[in-house]
Design a protein around this motif. Structure first.
Motif, mmCIF file in Angstrom:
data_model
loop_
_atom_site.group_PDB
_atom_site.id
_atom_site.type_symbol
_atom_site.label_atom_id
_atom_site.label_comp_id
_atom_site.label_asym_id
_atom_site.label_seq_id
_atom_site.Cartn_x
_atom_site.Cartn_y
_atom_site.Cartn_z
ATOM 1 N N PHE A 185 15.970 19.150 2.668
ATOM 2 C CA PHE A 185 17.223 18.487 2.292
ATOM 3 C C PHE A 185 17.227 16.949 3.081
ATOM 4 O O PHE A 185 18.289 16.253 2.586
ATOM 5 N N ASP A 195 16.008 22.710 -0.996
ATOM 6 C CA ASP A 195 17.143 22.932 0.001
ATOM 7 C C ASP A 195 18.255 22.077 -0.130
ATOM 8 O O ASP A 195 19.113 21.771 0.809
ATOM 9 N N THR A 225 17.494 25.984 -4.168
ATOM 10 C CA THR A 225 18.032 26.423 -3.081
ATOM 11 C C THR A 225 17.565 27.959 -2.943
ATOM 12 O O THR A 225 17.084 28.645 -3.875
ATOM 13 N N GLU A 257 18.801 31.874 2.435
ATOM 14 C CA GLU A 257 18.121 32.041 3.670
ATOM 15 C C GLU A 257 18.539 33.013 4.488
ATOM 16 O O GLU A 257 18.050 33.712 5.313
ATOM 17 N N LEU A 293 22.234 23.856 6.586
ATOM 18 C CA LEU A 293 21.189 24.503 5.880
ATOM 19 C C LEU A 293 20.564 25.347 7.246
ATOM 20 O O LEU A 293 20.540 26.713 6.919
ATOM 21 N N ASP A 339 9.441 30.701 7.084
ATOM 22 C CA ASP A 339 8.939 30.138 5.760
ATOM 23 C C ASP A 339 7.760 30.993 5.134
ATOM 24 O O ASP A 339 7.755 31.538 3.954
ATOM 25 N N LYS A 376 10.076 32.469 3.096
ATOM 26 C CA LYS A 376 10.864 31.814 2.213
ATOM 27 C C LYS A 376 10.127 31.307 0.991
ATOM 28 O O LYS A 376 9.212 30.488 1.338
#
Length: 361
Positions: A109, A131, A149, A152, A182, A263, A282
């Motif tokens: 981001f 993100d 996106t 999360e 985020l 992640d 992620k």
């Protein structure tokens, strides 16, 4: 006789010209075809770097996987440019756009404004951002950018369940990178998961203010572990590497503590001391692969906001579960179903988290 010789000479020249033209056309056609089929996809990392053992690395693995499946060469067909500071973002994105990459991804981001600027300057280019949602001056999604996106908070809730059921001290910690919307999703989802199964647990929270400061990560981890936390969840990119370092040092000295990775499946990051309890995976790699596949097929999802959650297999707990109890795994399975069917709405903000706690009582 003279006329016959002229006629033969003219015929020869025509034939020769045709042959040369044919050869020339063959080369031009081949070159043109090569240009048309030489698909290229690129990635610009944020300051954490391509080997951050986190989302930059996951994105790169997604591109490499796509390259393998589509006979593209790593380094040309797929390529990354590493950013060492924020001022590298725009030049790196611009370089790949002008090198005619079919799609260029800005990872993180922090690159939102740079991706927006380059996309508006190059309306025929295809870009993607992780993100964040790339918008124009009227706050509408840019038509040549795919905004990728994730939910999360959902995956973080599940590792929070694991932490809440595993802690022996009833004290756990959360280390964030940069404090913003985020990472707040990671934080509040994690806290909600912990409290769902262990209402009495204390949760320590601190932000490092950076995604590339492992020394700060180690210092925060040292503070949390000293205060009695036995599990720390880090959502801080390369800063989280310092959390692992501190956990391994403590475990070496006989004080067993845990880290929850982020992640990627960061099980190996905790070796040889085996300090990784689990990880919130992620699937940046999956998202990058999916969008790149669409781009190559001529169906680039420009102007769309793509969101990956539990239902899309975009987030979840890591496949390595050797350190997670059966009780915790069963609980994770149950909560996952409730989140997917809408029985539980995982909080993303501080306000939503307070409302969530109020509803638990």
């Amino acid at each position: 006789m003279f006329k016959k010789r002229i006629a033969v000479l003219v015929a020869f020249v025509v034939v020769l010209a045709s042959v040369l033209a044919g050869c020339g056309n063959g080369k031009t056609s081949g070159s043109s075809a090569t240009k048309q089929t030489a698909f290229k996809a690129g990635e610009v990392t944020d300051v954490g770097g391509v080997d951050d053992k986190s989302f930059n690395q996951s994105a790169w693995e997604g591109l490499k996987s796509f390259a393998k499946d589509n006979n593209l060469k790593v380094g040309t067909g797929v390529k990354y440019l590493q950013s060492t500071q924020a001022s590298d973002y725009s030049p790196n994105l611009n370089t790949m756009v002008h090198q005619n990459f079919n799609v260029v991804y800005g990872i993180g981001f922090l690159m939102q404004s740079d991706v927006q600027k380059i996309a508006e300057q190059n309306p025929k280019a295809h870009l993607g951002i992780i993100d964040a949602v790339a918008v124009d001056k009227n706050n509408k999604p840019l038509k040549n950018v795919a905004s990728i996106t994730f939910k999360e908070q959902q995956g973080s809730f599940l590792v929070g369940v694991v932490a809440g059921l595993t802690t022996k001290t009833n004290k756990v910690g959360f280390v964030g990178g940069i404090n913003g919307a985020l990472i707040k999703k990671f934080e509040n989802g994690f806290k909600a998961g912990v409290k769902a199964v262990n209402p009495k647990a204390d949760i320590y929270v601190q932000y490092a203010g950076a995604f590339d400061a492992p020394d700060k990560g180690a210092a925060i981890a040292q503070t949390f572990y000293t205060k009695g936390a036995d599990i720390i969840y880090s959502a801080a990119g390369a800063t989280g590497n310092g959390v692992f370092t501190e956990a391994k040092n403590r475990t070496k000295s006989g004080k067993k503590v845990w880290v929850i990775g982020v992640d990627k499946d960061q099980h190996d990051q905790g070796l040889p001391e085996n300090v990784t309890l689990t990880s919130m995976v992620k699937r940046v790699d999956k998202a990058i692969y999916d969008v790149t596949k669409q781009a190559k097929a001529g169906k680039f999802p420009g102007g769309k906001v793509l969101e990956y959650g539990l239902e899309q297999n975009g987030v979840g707990i890591a496949p390595t579960t050797e350190n997670v109890s059966k009780k915790a795994l069963d609980a994770v399975s149950g909560y996952k179903k409730k989140i997917i069917d809408g029985s539980i709405t995982v909080p993303t903000t501080d306000k939503e988290y307070k409302e969530y706690l109020a509803n638990l009582k």
